[in-house]
Write a protein that holds these residues in place. Structure first.
Motif, PDB file in Angstrom:
ATOM      1  N   ASP A  11       0.875  -1.171   0.000  1.00  0.00           N
ATOM      2  CA  ASP A  11       0.000   0.000   0.000  1.00  0.00           C
ATOM      3  C   ASP A  11       0.914   1.224   0.000  1.00  0.00           C
ATOM      4  N   HIS A  12       1.242   1.713  -1.191  1.00  0.00           N
ATOM      5  CA  HIS A  12       2.233   2.773  -1.364  1.00  0.00           C
ATOM      6  C   HIS A  12       1.857   4.024  -0.572  1.00  0.00           C
ATOM      7  N   ALA A  13       0.595   4.450  -0.672  1.00  0.00           N
ATOM      8  CA  ALA A  13       0.154   5.672   0.020  1.00  0.00           C
ATOM      9  C   ALA A  13       0.260   5.515   1.532  1.00  0.00           C
ATOM     10  N   ARG A  14      -0.090   4.329   2.031  1.00  0.00           N
ATOM     11  CA  ARG A  14      -0.017   4.104   3.482  1.00  0.00           C
ATOM     12  C   ARG A  14       1.426   4.088   3.970  1.00  0.00           C
ATOM     13  N   VAL A  15       2.323   3.474   3.191  1.00  0.00           N
ATOM     14  CA  VAL A  15       3.741   3.476   3.568  1.00  0.00           C
ATOM     15  C   VAL A  15       4.254   4.914   3.638  1.00  0.00           C
ATOM     16  N   LYS A  16       3.912   5.748   2.650  1.00  0.00           N
ATOM     17  CA  LYS A  16       4.321   7.157   2.680  1.00  0.00           C
ATOM     18  C   LYS A  16       3.816   7.852   3.947  1.00  0.00           C
ATOM     19  N   ALA A  17       2.542   7.613   4.285  1.00  0.00           N
ATOM     20  CA  ALA A  17       1.964   8.248   5.476  1.00  0.00           C
ATOM     21  C   ALA A  17       2.671   7.767   6.745  1.00  0.00           C
ATOM     22  N   LEU A  18       2.970   6.479   6.807  1.00  0.00           N
ATOM     23  CA  LEU A  18       3.636   5.923   7.990  1.00  0.00           C
ATOM     24  C   LEU A  18       5.063   6.455   8.132  1.00  0.00           C
ATOM     25  N   THR A  20       6.060   9.372   7.105  1.00  0.00           N
ATOM     26  CA  THR A  20       5.895  10.743   7.588  1.00  0.00           C
ATOM     27  C   THR A  20       5.671  10.746   9.098  1.00  0.00           C
ATOM     28  N   GLU A  21       4.824   9.838   9.578  1.00  0.00           N
ATOM     29  CA  GLU A  21       4.586   9.720  11.028  1.00  0.00           C
ATOM     30  C   GLU A  21       5.861   9.348  11.767  1.00  0.00           C
ATOM     31  N   ALA A  43       8.771   4.580   0.271  1.00  0.00           N
ATOM     32  CA  ALA A  43       7.661   3.784  -0.265  1.00  0.00           C
ATOM     33  C   ALA A  43       8.051   3.147  -1.599  1.00  0.00           C
ATOM     34  N   ARG A  47       8.210  -0.847  -2.451  1.00  0.00           N
ATOM     35  CA  ARG A  47       7.501  -1.408  -3.608  1.00  0.00           C
ATOM     36  C   ARG A  47       8.469  -2.219  -4.473  1.00  0.00           C
TER      37      ARG A  47
END
Length: 196
Positions: A11-18, A20-21, A43, A47
């Motif tokens: 989940d590319h978008a979720r990895v980016k968000a995580l 950032t966190e 991310a 991938r």
């Protein structure tokens, strides 16, 4: 192709968000110039790593001579330790005794990379490579040896450079003569007085 052979998707978008966190959690500012693209880059790395496609693995040819040992050495792979999610590398040596079939040369590296592109352990990696070879070649006479360095030991914890050696031996490679012949190609030293 079995379910376990299906290429996993991240989940590319979720990895980016995580990521950032995570940057925020370790006291960084993810909006500063040096870090602004870091979540995307990480991310992208995951991938590329997880969604790796090894291609065709089972190209075989009729054996030229039965009971001939085939060995390929120096197959270097990078993987990620499942305990700390830090990289490790291994030089793999792979051998088998040809019966009815021989494996296409590039397939050794493809099989090794396939099993390295996931969270794993070196011991599991050599076992996975050996099992795939046994299945493709329809023989138990397979040996896989690895010598590697794990950044979870080199850059954290005890912080000591090292080399870890692991083996997966089956069939005739449990016999001392075959084991020592295969080991002679790898520059590894294994005991001769016990089954490995």
């Amino acid at each position: 192709m079995s379910d376990s052979d299906q290429v996993k998707k991240i989940d590319h978008a979720r990895v980016k968000a995580l990521v950032t966190e995570l940057l925020e959690a370790i006291g960084e500012d993810p909006t500063r110039e040096g870090l602004i693209e870091t979540p995307r880059r990480i991310a992208n790395f995951w991938r590329e790593f997880i969604e790796y496609d090894a291609g065709k693995l089972d190209t075989t040819f009729s054996a030229v001579k039965h009971n001939q040992m085939v060995a390929v050495t120096g197959v270097k792979v990078w993987s990620m330790c499942e305990h700390h999610m830090l990289p490790f590398w291994c030089d793999l040596s792979i051998a088998y005794i040809a019966e009815e079939k021989v494996l296409g040369l590039s397939k050794f590296a493809r099989i090794a990379h396939k099993h390295a592109h996931k969270l794993t352990l070196q011991e599991q990696l050599v076992s996975d490579v050996a099992n795939e070879l046994k299945e493709i070649l329809e023989t138990e006479n397979v040996a896989v040896m690895a010598k590697g360095e794990h950044l979870c030991m080199t850059m954290r914890g005890i912080k000591t450079p090292h080399r870890m050696i692991s083996t997966a031996l089956s069939g005739k490679f449990h016999q001392s003569e075959q084991r020592m012949e295969s080991v002679s190609y790898t520059h590894l030293t294994l005991p001769t007085n016990r089954e490995v």
